[in-house]
Design an enzyme around this catalytic site. Structure first.
Site, PDB file in Angstrom:
ATOM      1  N   ARG A 141     -67.137  97.593 -23.557  1.00  0.00           N
ATOM      2  CA  ARG A 141     -66.496  97.242 -22.199  1.00  0.00           C
ATOM      3  C   ARG A 141     -67.169  95.270 -22.019  1.00  0.00           C
ATOM      4  NH1 ARG A 141     -65.292 101.911 -18.561  1.00  0.00           N
ATOM      5  NH2 ARG A 141     -63.900 103.243 -20.780  1.00  0.00           N
ATOM      6  N   ARG A 174     -74.274 102.326 -17.220  1.00  0.00           N
ATOM      7  CA  ARG A 174     -73.971 100.834 -17.124  1.00  0.00           C
ATOM      8  C   ARG A 174     -73.515  99.994 -18.710  1.00  0.00           C
ATOM      9  NH1 ARG A 174     -69.593  99.484 -13.805  1.00  0.00           N
ATOM     10  NH2 ARG A 174     -70.559 100.565 -11.982  1.00  0.00           N
ATOM     11  N   GLU A 214     -70.310 108.815 -11.033  1.00  0.00           N
ATOM     12  CA  GLU A 214     -68.598 109.038 -12.095  1.00  0.00           C
ATOM     13  C   GLU A 214     -68.931 108.947 -13.737  1.00  0.00           C
ATOM     14  OE1 GLU A 214     -65.854 105.292 -11.694  1.00  0.00           O
ATOM     15  OE2 GLU A 214     -65.014 106.738 -14.302  1.00  0.00           O
ATOM     16  N   SER A 238     -63.054 109.933 -16.063  1.00  0.00           N
ATOM     17  CA  SER A 238     -62.037 109.496 -14.710  1.00  0.00           C
ATOM     18  C   SER A 238     -60.685 110.044 -15.610  1.00  0.00           C
ATOM     19  CB  SER A 238     -62.018 107.908 -15.152  1.00  0.00           C
ATOM     20  OG  SER A 238     -61.077 107.871 -13.981  1.00  0.00           O
ATOM     21  N   ARG A 297     -74.006 108.943 -19.708  1.00  0.00           N
ATOM     22  CA  ARG A 297     -73.829 109.098 -17.961  1.00  0.00           C
ATOM     23  C   ARG A 297     -74.155 111.112 -18.034  1.00  0.00           C
ATOM     24  NH1 ARG A 297     -70.571 105.538 -14.252  1.00  0.00           N
ATOM     25  NH2 ARG A 297     -70.625 103.597 -15.688  1.00  0.00           N
TER      26      ARG A 297
END
Length: 428
Positions: free
Chosen positions: A261, A276, A348, A351, A393
């Site tokens: 990303r 991130r 988070e 999801s 994560r």
RNA sequence: GGAGAGGUGCGAGAGUGGACGAAUCGACAUGCUUGGAAAGCAUGCGUCCCGGCAACGGGACCGUGGGUUCGAAUCCCACCCUCUCCGCCA
């Protein structure tokens, strides 16, 4: 993506229901283009009908050795008019497509209304935060002290927002991947998939990343390939332009892939650590169901992701995203948020979304009743996916939640077998 | 990367300018036949769009996109994909 007929008949209703979610949409242009398309289409079809009949007539005349010049000339004129109308129609359809592909999905009625993350609703919690008995260190401090995480060298070979895992860190990441895949394939009934990490434009359009979010993606310079931001893209598109037999549904896939990303627009957020990154690992769950089964499947799929956290003994909560925080393609989403002691908050880690027919319509994924008995009608499937889980994560959560006063980290029992019996990560 | 062959319906496969949305065979579905099955016979068997409550009517689709032509599955151009051989390569 909406069915154009539905869009035409219910434009205002859809616009109303989307509310602020539809703020970017050019509704009036859409309305105009839909009408123009309708007019041009019927014109073209009428002309085509004439042309067909006329050409048959030419053929007949020629067969019977009669003069056909007049008919040929007449049909040439019709042909020219068709060409004109079609050029216009093509232009209208292109514009219409582009606008229609930028309309977000309609939230399910059970989605809480709200503007931002603050209005997300907590659905449930599992477990309790660990009692550390000492100040919580960040996962990057823990990892660098143990010599299993190296951000400086990652920056040297790649840049900011990359990480190198070494030794027990790399092993732990690999253990997590295997643990998750094994659990989903053996206990939850998913079929394992190892897809390409580069995909074409059609695939990205099918799941909704394009055309609106191109700036979030890495793209190759010399060819029109994109690096996948999630396994959702290749795995959902596995069945693009297919008509599935009803009897094969539901289909459940799990896939481990790296994800890439750009993180454009997130400058300054989570600049340290593994939270991130431009590249991270994720085990994904993807499901295709009949429309009336997708919400049951969403609960099930979310539960499957939760199982991972439970087996690892990590405290988490489940949030129902509000309308303002819902992604572009989703109709309903649950986020799983894991407890991070150093941040004293939930973050988070998964999801899980039901896209209903939104992606299926874009990607042309349909199903059909078995045999001729049931009505042979085809309909779009519903697609779902969820992280099960974001691996990096999860590693963060393990380091922080299982940190010891002496700087070592305990390995939860579920992973012992995957770590070659290692029960505690200590400085080497 | 070079040379060649090819992409047609669920599958095989015919079709090289007009009666082709597409022969034929197979698969499949329904019915007949049978004690039951097989075989046999009959019928059906793609997707999408537009109009219509419907019956039905019209249009599009033979890898994709352009073009030639009164008319294209069929001719021309570009691209994509598959296969074979050569080169390179983890």
């Amino acid at each position: 993506m909406y069915d154009l007929r539905n869009l035409r008949d219910n434009l205002d209703a859809i616009r109303n229901q989307l509310g602020p979610r539809g703020a970017d949409v050019q509704w009036e242009d859409l309305r105009k283009l839909i009408e123009e398309r309708r007019g041009l289409t019927s014109q073209v079809e009428t002309l085509r009908h004439d042309l067909k009949k006329g050409s048959d007539e030419v053929a007949r005349l020629k067969r019977e050795k009669q003069p056909a010049e007049e008919a040929v000339a007449a049909m040439k004129a019709v042909g020219d008019r068709i060409a004109q109308c079609e050029t216009g129609l093509r232009g209208v359809e292109e514009k219409l497509q582009d606008l229609a592909l930028r309309i977000p999905n309609l939230p399910h009625p059970t989605v809480p209304v709200g503007r931002s993350t603050e209005q997300n609703v907590e659905v449930r919690r599992w477990g309790t935060p660990p009692t550390l008995g000492h100040p919580a260190k960040t996962h990057w401090d823990i990892g660098e002290n143990l010599g299993i995480l190296d951000f400086d060298r990652a920056a040297k070979i790649a840049g900011a927002r990359f990480a190198v895992l070494t030794g027990a860190g790399a092993r732990l990441e690999r253990a997590l991947i295997n643990f998750m895949l094994d659990l989903h394939t053996t206990e939850h009934g998913y079929r394992e998939v190892l897809p390409p990490l580069l995909v074409n434009r059609s695939a990205m359009t099918g799941t909704g990343q394009l055309p609106k979010f191109e700036e979030d993606l890495f793209r190759l310079r010399d060819e029109d390939y994109f690096l996948i931001p999630t396994a959702e893209v290749p795995v959902t598109n596995l069945h693009r332009e297919e008509i599935l037999d009803e009897s094969v549904l539901p289909i459940r896939y799990t896939a481990f892939t790296p994800c890439f990303r750009r993180e454009a627009g997130s400058y300054g957020k989570d600049t340290r650590g593994l939270i991130r990154l431009h590249q991270f690992n994720k085990v994904e769950l993807v499901a295709f169901t009949k429309p009336d089964q997708s919400y049951g499947e969403l609960e099930r799929l979310t539960g499957h992701a939760e199982t991972i956290l439970q087996r690892l003994g990590l405290h988490y909560r489940v949030m129902a995203l509000c309308t303002g925080d819902l992604g572009f393609s989703a109709a309903k989403t649950y986020d799983l948020e894991v407890w991070l002691p150093s941040q004293n908050q939930y973050r988070e880690i998964s999801s899980c979304s039901n896209f209903e027919g939104f992606q299926a319509r874009r990607a042309g994924i349909r199903y059909k009743g078995t045999g001729g008995k049931k009505d042979g009608k085809t309909d779009f499937v519903h697609t779902l996916n969820g992280s099960g889980l974001a691996v990096g994560r999860t590693l963060v959560a393990l380091l922080e939640n299982y940190q010891q006063a002496d700087g070592s980290v305990l390995v939860p029992e579920a992973l012992h077998g995957y770590m070659g019996g290692l029960e505690q990560i200590e400085k080497e």
